[in-house]
Design an enzyme around this catalytic site. Structure first.
Site, PDB file in Angstrom:
ATOM      1  N   ALA A 288       4.759  -7.548   5.610  1.00 59.40           N
ATOM      2  CA  ALA A 288       5.767  -6.548   5.243  1.00 59.40           C
ATOM      3  C   ALA A 288       5.415  -5.593   4.116  1.00 59.40           C
ATOM      4  CB  ALA A 288       7.066  -7.265   4.900  1.00 59.40           C
ATOM      5  N   ALA A 289       4.574  -6.002   3.163  1.00 55.81           N
ATOM      6  CA  ALA A 289       4.374  -5.183   1.961  1.00 55.81           C
ATOM      7  C   ALA A 289       3.543  -3.931   2.265  1.00 55.81           C
ATOM      8  CB  ALA A 289       3.678  -6.008   0.891  1.00 55.81           C
ATOM      9  N   PRO A 290       3.868  -2.786   1.636  1.00 58.12           N
ATOM     10  CA  PRO A 290       4.839  -2.591   0.561  1.00 58.12           C
ATOM     11  C   PRO A 290       6.272  -2.317   1.029  1.00 58.12           C
ATOM     12  CG  PRO A 290       3.600  -0.580   0.888  1.00 58.12           C
ATOM     13  CD  PRO A 290       3.031  -1.582   1.846  1.00 58.12           C
ATOM     14  N   GLY A 291       6.523  -2.336   2.330  1.00 58.95           N
ATOM     15  CA  GLY A 291       7.918  -2.304   2.767  1.00 58.95           C
ATOM     16  C   GLY A 291       8.394  -1.014   3.419  1.00 58.95           C
TER      17      GLY A 291
ATOM     18  N   LYS B 179       8.163  -0.149   6.472  1.00 57.88           N
ATOM     19  CA  LYS B 179       8.814  -0.436   7.759  1.00 57.88           C
ATOM     20  C   LYS B 179       9.987  -1.406   7.581  1.00 57.88           C
ATOM     21  CE  LYS B 179       4.499   0.704  10.001  1.00 57.88           C
ATOM     22  NZ  LYS B 179       3.655   0.638   8.786  1.00 57.88           N
TER      23      LYS B 179
ATOM     24  N   ASP C 231       1.518 -17.324   4.400  1.00 54.09           N
ATOM     25  CA  ASP C 231       0.704 -16.918   5.536  1.00 54.09           C
ATOM     26  C   ASP C 231       1.612 -16.942   6.772  1.00 54.09           C
ATOM     27  OD1 ASP C 231      -1.048 -16.720   7.667  1.00 54.09           O
ATOM     28  OD2 ASP C 231      -2.578 -17.991   6.738  1.00 54.09           O
TER      29      ASP C 231
ATOM     30  N   ASP D 122       2.911  -5.685  11.991  1.00 56.92           N
ATOM     31  CA  ASP D 122       2.174  -4.496  11.543  1.00 56.92           C
ATOM     32  C   ASP D 122       0.929  -5.068  10.863  1.00 56.92           C
ATOM     33  OD1 ASP D 122       1.891  -1.693  11.089  1.00 56.92           O
ATOM     34  OD2 ASP D 122       2.607  -1.948   9.033  1.00 56.92           O
TER      35      ASP D 122
ATOM     36  N   CYS E 188      -2.898   0.706  11.896  1.00 52.72           N
ATOM     37  CA  CYS E 188      -3.265   2.087  11.558  1.00 52.72           C
ATOM     38  C   CYS E 188      -4.781   2.237  11.706  1.00 52.72           C
ATOM     39  CB  CYS E 188      -2.795   2.458  10.154  1.00 52.72           C
ATOM     40  SG  CYS E 188      -3.451   1.377   8.878  1.00 52.72           S
TER      41      CYS E 188
HETATM   42  N1  SAM Z   1       4.186  -3.201   7.142  1.00 52.07           N
HETATM   43  C1  SAM Z   1       3.754  -2.702   5.851  1.00 52.07           C
HETATM   44  C2  SAM Z   1       4.440  -1.376   5.569  1.00 52.07           C
HETATM   45  O1  SAM Z   1       4.754  -0.655   6.531  1.00 52.07           O
HETATM   46  O2  SAM Z   1       4.688  -1.069   4.415  1.00 52.07           O
HETATM   47  C3  SAM Z   1       2.249  -2.548   5.802  1.00 52.07           C
HETATM   48  C4  SAM Z   1       1.556  -3.839   6.160  1.00 52.07           C
HETATM   49  S1  SAM Z   1      -0.185  -3.811   5.911  1.00 52.07           S
HETATM   50  C5  SAM Z   1      -0.731  -2.956   7.295  1.00 52.07           C
HETATM   51  C6  SAM Z   1      -0.597  -5.464   6.297  1.00 52.07           C
HETATM   52  C7  SAM Z   1      -0.076  -6.472   5.292  1.00 52.07           C
HETATM   53  O3  SAM Z   1      -0.294  -7.777   5.833  1.00 52.07           O
HETATM   54  C8  SAM Z   1      -0.787  -6.463   3.940  1.00 52.07           C
HETATM   55  O4  SAM Z   1       0.156  -6.325   2.922  1.00 52.07           O
HETATM   56  C9  SAM Z   1      -1.462  -7.842   3.880  1.00 52.07           C
HETATM   57  O5  SAM Z   1      -1.496  -8.368   2.560  1.00 52.07           O
HETATM   58  C10 SAM Z   1      -0.578  -8.660   4.785  1.00 52.07           C
HETATM   59  N2  SAM Z   1      -1.209  -9.855   5.409  1.00 52.07           N
HETATM   60  C11 SAM Z   1      -2.503 -10.050   5.738  1.00 52.07           C
HETATM   61  N3  SAM Z   1      -2.663 -11.242   6.326  1.00 52.07           N
HETATM   62  C12 SAM Z   1      -1.437 -11.824   6.393  1.00 52.07           C
HETATM   63  C13 SAM Z   1      -0.959 -13.060   6.882  1.00 52.07           C
HETATM   64  N4  SAM Z   1      -1.777 -13.958   7.433  1.00 52.07           N
HETATM   65  N5  SAM Z   1       0.368 -13.336   6.755  1.00 52.07           N
HETATM   66  C14 SAM Z   1       1.205 -12.432   6.191  1.00 52.07           C
HETATM   67  N6  SAM Z   1       0.806 -11.242   5.704  1.00 52.07           N
HETATM   68  C15 SAM Z   1      -0.502 -10.923   5.805  1.00 52.07           C
END
Ligand code: SAM
Length: 295
Positions: free
Chosen positions: A106-109, A111, A156, A170, A223
Site C-alpha cells: 500500500a505505501a505511500p498510499g 491508491k 509481508d 500493486d 509501473c
Molecule cells: N500502491 C502504492 C501506491 O499507489 O502508493 C505503491 C506500492 S509500490 C509499487 C510497492 C510496495 O510494496 C512498496 O512500498 C514495497 O515496500 C511493498 N512491498 C514489497 N514487497 C512486499 C510484500 N511482500 N508484502 C507487502 N508489501 C510489499
C-alpha cells in the site's frame, strides 16, 4: 539520458523504440486527483485555472502550476498529487461501499486513499505494507486525506490469509514505466533483478488470488513495461489456477497490444485482455493493469 545496450536491445523488440526513447526524455505532465472526501472537482478547477481533465478518471486533472505539493489544497488533503496512469488500478478494481478490501502493497498510499474515496469512507480497507519506514508516509497520507475506513498492517503480504471481496496487488516492480520521473532507471537496468522481482510477483499473485472470496475480484498492476513482470505473471496464475478469469478493461484510454510471447515462452491468449500502456500512448507513465475474477 543514457540507455544500456541490453535495454535498447530488449525495447526495440517490444515497441516503437524511437517514440519510446523520445517520450522518455520529456518531463511528465503534472497531475492531481481530487479527493472528493474533502473537496470537489469544480472547487479544484477554480483553484488551479487551466487544468485539464484526465479522460479515464473523473477526479483526475492535469495542472500546469508548479509546486502543487506545496499548496493549501495539498496540505488540507483536497488533492493527491498522483500520476494519471496510476489512477487506473483502483478504477479497474471498482470497490463498493461496505466491501472488505485488501490493498496488500500500500505505501505511500496513493491508491489506498483513492479506494477509500471511492468507497466514501465506508466498508473496510486493510492497507498492508512490508517496509516499516514506508508506513510513515502511508500514515500521513491517510490522515491528510481523511480516510477513516482504513486499518494499517505492517507485514509481508505472503502471510495474509483472510478472504476479501476485492484485492489490489500493486506489486513491487522494476519501475521501467517511471523513467520520465526517475531518469536513472535505465542506467541501473538489470535483467537478473527483473527475474528476481518476477519470482516475488508470482508468489504474491497466487497468495492474493487464494485470499479472494468466492466470486471476488482482484487487480494486478505494475509501473513497469517488462513482460516477465506483467503478462508473464498473469500467465503463471492462469497455469496454476483454473478458476482465475481475466476480464476486459473498458476505459477511455489508448492502449497497446499485450506481449503474447517472450524469450521463447508463449503466453495464454487471455493476456490480450490486460491493459498495457506505454508512455507514448497517452503521454503518461507506463503502466500495466489486469482485472482478475475468481469463478
Ligand atoms: N500502491 C502504492 C501506491 O499507489 O502508493 C505503491 C506500492 S509500490 C509499487 C510497492 C510496495 O510494496 C512498496 O512500498 C514495497 O515496500 C511493498 N512491498 C514489497 N514487497 C512486499 C510484500 N511482500 N508484502 C507487502 N508489501 C510489499
Amino acid at each position: 539520458m543514457e540507455f544500456k545496450d541490453n535495454f535498447i536491445n530488449r525495447y526495440k523488440e517490444l515497441t516503437d523504440l524511437d517514440k519510446f526513447l523520445e517520450i522518455c526524455q520529456i518531463p511528465l505532465r503534472k497531475s492531481v486527483r481530487v479527493n472528493t472526501l474533502k473537496s470537489s472537482v469544480s472547487e479544484i478547477k477554480k483553484a488551479f485555472p487551466g487544468s485539464k481533465p484526465v479522460p479515464w478518471c473523473e477526479e483526475g486533472l492535469w495542472v500546469s502550476q508548479r509546486g502543487v505539493g506545496n499548496t493549501p489544497e495539498h496540505f488540507l488533503g483536497k488533492i493527491y498529487v498522483q500520476e494519471a496512469a496510476s489512477m487506473i488500478p483502483p478504477i479497474v478494481l471498482s470497490p463498493k461501499k461496505e466491501e472488505l478490501v485488501l490493498d496488500c502493497c500500500a505505501a505511500p498510499g496513493s491508491k489506498t486513499t483513492q479506494l477509500s474515496m471511492m468507497m466514501k469512507n465506508s466498508g473496510l480497507i486493510i492497507a498492508n505494507e512490508l517496509d516499516y519506514i514506508r508506513m510513515k508516509p502511508l500514515d500521513i497520507n491517510l490522515e491528510r486525506c481523511g480516510c477513516l475506513n482504513v486499518l494499517k498492517t505492517n507485514m509481508d503480504a505472503m502471510h495474509i490469509r483472510t478472504n476479501f471481496d476485492k484485492i489490489l496487488l500493486d506489486a513491487p516492480c522494476s519501475g521501467i514505466g517511471t523513467i520520465r520521473k526517475s531518469p536513472k532507471t535505465p542506467q541501473i537496468y538489470n535483467t537478473n533483478m527483473i527475474k528476481k522481482l518476477a519470482g516475488v510477483q508470482k508468489s504474491l499473485i497466487l497468495r492474493m488470488f487464494d485470499n479472494l472470496s468466492e466470486s471476488g475480484t482482484m487487480t494486478y498492476s505494475t509501473c513497469t513495461l517488462e513482460p516477465e513482470e506483467n503478462e508473464g505473471v498473469i500467465n503463471f496464475l492462469l497455469e496454476r489456477r483454473d478458476n482465475a478469469k481475466i476480464q476486459n478493461i473498458n476505459l477511455n484510454i489508448k492502449r497497446s497490444p499485450a506481449v503474447l510471447e517472450f524469450e521463447g515462452k508463449k503466453y495464454n491468449e487471455e493476456v490480450k485482455k490486460c491493459l498495457r500502456i506505454w508512455p507514448q500512448d497517452n503521454d503518461t507513465e507506463g503502466f500495466f493493469v489486469t482485472k482478475i475474477t475468481k469463478q
